[in-house]
Design a protein around this motif. Sequence first.
Motif, short mmCIF file in Angstrom:
data_model
loop_
_atom_site.label_atom_id
_atom_site.label_comp_id
_atom_site.label_asym_id
_atom_site.label_seq_id
_atom_site.Cartn_x
_atom_site.Cartn_y
_atom_site.Cartn_z
N PHE A 91 -25.06 41.51 -53.37
CA PHE A 91 -25.37 40.59 -52.28
C PHE A 91 -24.09 40.33 -51.49
O PHE A 91 -22.99 40.41 -52.04
N THR A 93 -22.28 38.15 -47.81
CA THR A 93 -22.36 37.11 -46.79
C THR A 93 -21.46 37.51 -45.63
O THR A 93 -20.35 38.00 -45.83
N ASP A 106 -26.59 35.45 -44.82
CA ASP A 106 -26.90 36.33 -45.95
C ASP A 106 -27.10 37.75 -45.44
O ASP A 106 -27.68 37.96 -44.37
#
Length: 168
Positions: A91, A93, A106
């Motif tokens: 993941f 950002t 995100d």
Amino acid sequence: MSADGFTRMSIYGINLDLFSSSPIVILKVEGENRYLPIWIGQAEARSILMKLQNQEFSRPLTHDLAASLVSELGGSMERITVTELKDSTFFATIHLQIDGRAVEVDSRPSDAIAIAVRTGAAIFAADDVIEEAAVEFQDQEALEEAPEDEVVDKFKDWMNRVSPEDFK
């Protein structure tokens, strides 16, 4: 480890996983011999490579459009962070400045990296992600003294033996 929990990375290259035929973007911990391989999609790999090789399409790609939108709206892309690894999925950002305020969005790491190479934004990874998923070459001294093509060959040999399941 860094003071704020994130370490600066650079793009070492993009390679192809021979088992799955999936591209892998390889981030390198700056000043160290640790590498963070992230499996990505074909389109994102192409987008990253095109910008790294200073190639342009006659029309903007999606990542070009995203960078232009941020800029035209008066914002700037400060940095991207690879924040987490959960169930073999990374993941990220995107950190923006818009009208004097910090905005976090995100993102998939591949998209964030593709936009970062277009804007010159710094790339960081969470220290715990590096600890969990980075690969370190044991003989760093021999690696540093070897010609560049040998280093690439050693890395390719490793890439041919590794799979996404190795990072679970």
